[in-house]
Every structure is written in C-alpha cells, then in structure tokens.
Write an enzyme that holds these catalytic residues in place. Structure first.
Site, PDB file in Angstrom:
ATOM      1  N   CYS A  95      58.035  15.202  39.493  1.00 53.85           N
ATOM      2  CA  CYS A  95      58.224  16.303  39.782  1.00 53.85           C
ATOM      3  C   CYS A  95      59.042  16.860  40.500  1.00 53.85           C
ATOM      4  CB  CYS A  95      56.844  16.337  39.583  1.00 53.85           C
ATOM      5  SG  CYS A  95      56.917  18.438  38.851  1.00 53.85           S
ATOM      6  N   ASP A 227      63.742  26.606  34.018  1.00 53.69           N
ATOM      7  CA  ASP A 227      62.782  26.415  35.066  1.00 53.69           C
ATOM      8  C   ASP A 227      64.035  24.848  35.597  1.00 53.69           C
ATOM      9  OD1 ASP A 227      60.715  24.209  35.859  1.00 53.69           O
ATOM     10  OD2 ASP A 227      60.116  23.569  34.003  1.00 53.69           O
ATOM     11  N   ASN A 228      63.327  24.458  36.762  1.00 52.77           N
ATOM     12  CA  ASN A 228      64.217  22.837  37.461  1.00 52.77           C
ATOM     13  C   ASN A 228      65.653  23.652  38.147  1.00 52.77           C
ATOM     14  OD1 ASN A 228      62.095  19.995  36.886  1.00 52.77           O
ATOM     15  ND2 ASN A 228      62.764  20.814  34.727  1.00 52.77           N
TER      16      ASN A 228
HETATM   17  N1  MTE Z   1      59.457  16.488  28.572  1.00 50.29           N
HETATM   18  C1  MTE Z   1      58.718  17.509  27.460  1.00 50.29           C
HETATM   19  N2  MTE Z   1      59.180  16.644  26.206  1.00 50.29           N
HETATM   20  N3  MTE Z   1      57.846  18.121  27.612  1.00 50.29           N
HETATM   21  C2  MTE Z   1      57.395  17.680  28.613  1.00 50.29           C
HETATM   22  O1  MTE Z   1      56.696  19.317  28.988  1.00 50.29           O
HETATM   23  N4  MTE Z   1      57.697  17.375  31.017  1.00 50.29           N
HETATM   24  C3  MTE Z   1      58.818  16.912  32.224  1.00 50.29           C
HETATM   25  C4  MTE Z   1      59.294  15.535  31.760  1.00 50.29           C
HETATM   26  N5  MTE Z   1      59.905  15.596  30.435  1.00 50.29           N
HETATM   27  C5  MTE Z   1      58.125  17.363  29.995  1.00 50.29           C
HETATM   28  C6  MTE Z   1      59.276  16.026  29.833  1.00 50.29           C
HETATM   29  C7  MTE Z   1      58.178  17.173  33.285  1.00 50.29           C
HETATM   30  S1  MTE Z   1      58.589  18.659  34.385  1.00 50.29           S
HETATM   31  C8  MTE Z   1      58.312  16.173  34.133  1.00 50.29           C
HETATM   32  S2  MTE Z   1      58.335  16.264  36.119  1.00 50.29           S
HETATM   33  C9  MTE Z   1      58.475  14.456  34.208  1.00 50.29           C
HETATM   34  O2  MTE Z   1      58.605  14.821  32.220  1.00 50.29           O
HETATM   35  C10 MTE Z   1      56.628  14.346  33.830  1.00 50.29           C
HETATM   36  O3  MTE Z   1      56.918  13.305  33.109  1.00 50.29           O
HETATM   37  P1  MTE Z   1      55.548  12.177  33.311  1.00 50.29           P
HETATM   38  O4  MTE Z   1      54.263  13.161  32.387  1.00 50.29           O
HETATM   39  O5  MTE Z   1      55.107  10.987  32.482  1.00 50.29           O
HETATM   40  O6  MTE Z   1      54.792  12.004  35.189  1.00 50.29           O
END
Ligand code: MTE
Length: 399
Positions: A95, A227-228
């Site tokens: 993350c 975000d990000n």
């Molecule tokens: N994809 C969806 N659809 N919704 C989400 O909230 N979170 C993202 C990403 N993909 C997210 C997502 C984020 S910020 C991260 S760091 C990773 O998924 C985390 O993956 P994990 O929960 O399998 O570790």
C-alpha cells in the site's frame, strides 16, 4: 456492518475502526511467515464494502474490455481461465501508505496510520493483461488502461489507470489474477478477479474487476484523482482542499514503488536483554524496490549514518527459480519474467552485542539496481504516501 458476513483473522490490526476493513498483521507475524504471506495475514486495503460473490457465480463473473479497442468484448471468468495462457508469478503488493504512521507523528496527513506491515507477498495466478488487450485489438491513440471494480463507494466505483505500454510489456508482469497462493481469491483480496500490477503501489491493482477501458487520457475516476498522489510538501491540507488544481495534475500521481526497507527484529522499542545473551544479535527485516528493480544492498548504521554495515540479502524466489517449477501452497511457481523481480527480499546481519550495547537505535536503508536509495529525511505530503526514509528502531536496554 456491510461486511459482517465475512470471517477475518483475529491477529490482524484494524486501522480504521470497524468499517471499512483496513488491516495489517503484527510485523513480526508477517515476517515470520517468510516469502509467501498467507491470505489470512495479507494486508487489506478496502475503500468500502466487499462485494459478495457466491462460489457458484464465479465462472459467470463478467468483465468488459471497452474504449479505444477494435472489438469491445465481455469476458466471463470461465473463459479467461480456459481460453488464455495461465501464468503464476510471485508479486509483492504494497500500500502506498505503508509506514504512514511515522509521517502522522511528524505532522498529521489525511491518511490513517499504517505501520510497516502494509506489504505482503503472494503467488498470483491468472492471465497476462497484454493477452486480453490483444484479443480486443487496440485503436490509434490508445495510451492508458483504466480499471474499475465492483465496489460501490460514495464517489462511484473504485477505479484508476496506468500507462498502456506497461500493460503490454511482459517484463512488467501485469496480470488479471483469480488465484492467490494456489486457491481462489478471498473476498477481501478481490474475489473473484483482480488486477495485479507488479512493482507499483497497491492502489493500482484494482480488485473485484468489472471494466477495462482503453483511453487516450488518464482515468477521470474520483479515486484516481484524489487518492494515490504525492503532492508537493508545501501543499497543506487546507491548500489541497481549497485548490483543486493540485489534484488535477497527473504529474503527482504515483506508480512505481519507492525503495524501502524495515526492521522486524528487534521490534521498535523492544527491550533487548543483552546481559548474558549470545555474543551476537541477528538484526533482520524486509526490503523491496519499485518497478521490478532489485534491491542490491541493505545497510545498517548504529551511529545515525556516520558509518554503515553491509547486511546479507536473501531473495527466496531465486532458490525456487533454480529448482524449476515448484509447488508452493498448492500453486505452481511458473515464472514468466526471469529478468525482473516483483517480490520483496529479506536481509539480516549479526551484530556484536557489545556494539549494540553502546547504540541507542538501529537505522536501515536499502538501495536498488538503479541506485535509488532510501533518503535520510522524510518527505511529508498531504496524503502521507511513499514514506521511505531510513527505518529506525530504538533499542531499550536491560541491565
Ligand atoms: N480495488 C477496489 N475495487 N477497491 C479498493 O478499495 N483498494 C486498492 C487496491 N484495489 C481497492 C482496490 C488499494 S489502495 C490497495 S493498497 C490494494 O487494493 C490492496 O489490496 P489487498 O487488500 O488485496 O491487499
């Protein structure tokens, strides 16, 4: 809460209350598992409720390939699993907020406090993103691949994008995955289908995948824009809220991970009993690079950077690769991209107890093959992302 149907491991540390589910394992537990993280202890970053998908509905899960393509297509998961070449590759997800807690201590960011366990490694099985895009055929002007999930959030579905040429480059290893460590994805990790984008921040690896959209411009999804991102350090929370221009600037979007490392043993503020102990103490932890670049050295200092010691580095995947296809957790390790490294490594160094007795802290830094090295100083930014200064544990001594 919306996720109450979902069982979760009690060892996980909740970072945002009951909902949404955002967790990391205690660092020592994560580290003790070694190369592959179990789905139970794999960190979770969910922006909202987990879409509920019944096992019997998995084969018919559909996603679209649309936008600047010759033949827009809808693909069922059972087709993805039977009509395309299947690959399995170990990839570490991180993350972008990993280690944010250290930033929040210095100055509050807009993000919640990850320790250093917002990182996990697994064996992913699926299909190369490029293969799917080839089947749809790309039109002129196609430059980005947008991905969208099924989780409905306050600002729409979660979505983001990356450059199309990364998706087409087999050395970048981008894939559509349905298995984690040999078993079908768990709900928190994208059941039944997700993107895996090696070497990039976890936020690009969209879970519960429903749409792939080929475009000429980066995603206009709310979560891609707000975000990000690492805004300049001069931008305060107030300024970032008042002036939208900061967010609209794609230059500040983050993709490749930054070089990073952390110490698992000793734990931060662990009280070391150095009296009557063996002559050396084994300091150890993990490290990773970004963009498939390998960590080439890990260094430790006991005097705040005046002098350094070179640690030993272990890349477990090399052992497996040399052994040929091996079974791990029931999944077959079948590396497709031998020149790249998408997984973390481990480092250790035996330090004389006499030396540790004189030190007040242990600092560690990693460097990758392009000589990207962790900085001494923190770069604070409003979302608190990509934090990677030298990792510090203080030692409390007994006796
Ligand atoms: N994809 C969806 N659809 N919704 C989400 O909230 N979170 C993202 C990403 N993909 C997210 C997502 C984020 S910020 C991260 S760091 C990773 O998924 C985390 O993956 P994990 O929960 O399998 O570790």
């Amino acid at each position: 809460t919306p996720d109450s149907w979902l069982p979760r491991d009690s060892r996980l540390i909740r970072l945002t209350g009951v909902h949404p589910f955002n967790v990391e394992a205690p660092l020592s537990d994560l580290y003790n598992e070694g190369f592959l993280t179990s789905p139970e202890l794999f960190y979770v970053r969910n922006h909202g409720p987990v879409p509920q998908v019944r096992d019997e509905d998995i084969p018919d899960w559909e996603f679209t390939v649309e936008g600047l393509v010759e033949r827009p297509i809808t693909i069922k998961l059972k087709e993805l699993m039977s009509e395309y070449e299947q690959i399995t590759c170990p990839v570490t997800l991180v993350c972008a907020g990993n280690r944010r807690k250290e930033q929040n201590v210095v100055r509050k960011t807009k993000g919640f406090s990850w320790g250093a366990a917002g990182v996990s490694n697994a064996l992913w099985t699926g299909v190369a993103m490029g293969e799917v895009l080839k089947r749809a055929g790309l039109k002129r002007g196609a430059k980005y691949i947008c991905m969208e999930g099924a989780d409905k959030l306050p600002n729409g579905y979660y979505g983001t994008s990356v450059k199309l040429n990364w998706a087409l480059d087999p050395n970048r290893g981008m894939m559509l995955a349905y298995k984690q460590n040999g078993e079908m994805l768990r709900p928190d990790h994208g059941k039944p289908l997700r993107c895996i984008i090696p070497g990039q921040i976890g936020g690009r690896s969209v879970k519960w995948l429903k749409r792939l959209i080929v475009t000429a411009a980066p995603s206009d999804n709310w979560y891609h824009i707000y975000d990000n991102r690492v805004l300049p350090t001069t931008v305060s929370p107030e300024e970032s809220a008042n002036n939208q221009a900061w967010w609209m600037d794609e230059r500040y979007a983050i993709y490749d991970l930054s070089t990073n490392s952390a110490t698992a043993y000793p734990a931060h503020e662990e009280q070391l009993c150095l009296v009557g102990a063996p002559e050396t103490y084994k300091v150890q932890g993990y490290a990773y690079g970004g963009g498939g670049r390998r960590v080439t050295r890990v260094e430790i200092t006991l005097d705040k950077g005046k002098t350094w010691k070179l640690a030993n580095i272990d890349y477990p995947e090399d052992k497996y690769r040399d052994a040929g296809p091996v079974m791990l957790y029931g999944g077959k390790l079948d590396m497709e991209w031998r020149e790249s490294s998408f997984s973390w490594c481990f480092w250790n160094l035996n330090i004389a107890v006499d030396e540790l007795k004189d030190a007040s802290d242990i600092l560690v830094r990693a460097m990758d093959e392009s000589m990207n090295v962790q900085p001494r100083d923190m770069y604070w930014s409003v979302l608190g992302m990509m934090n990677n200064p030298w990792f510090r544990v203080t030692i409390a001594k007994e006796g």
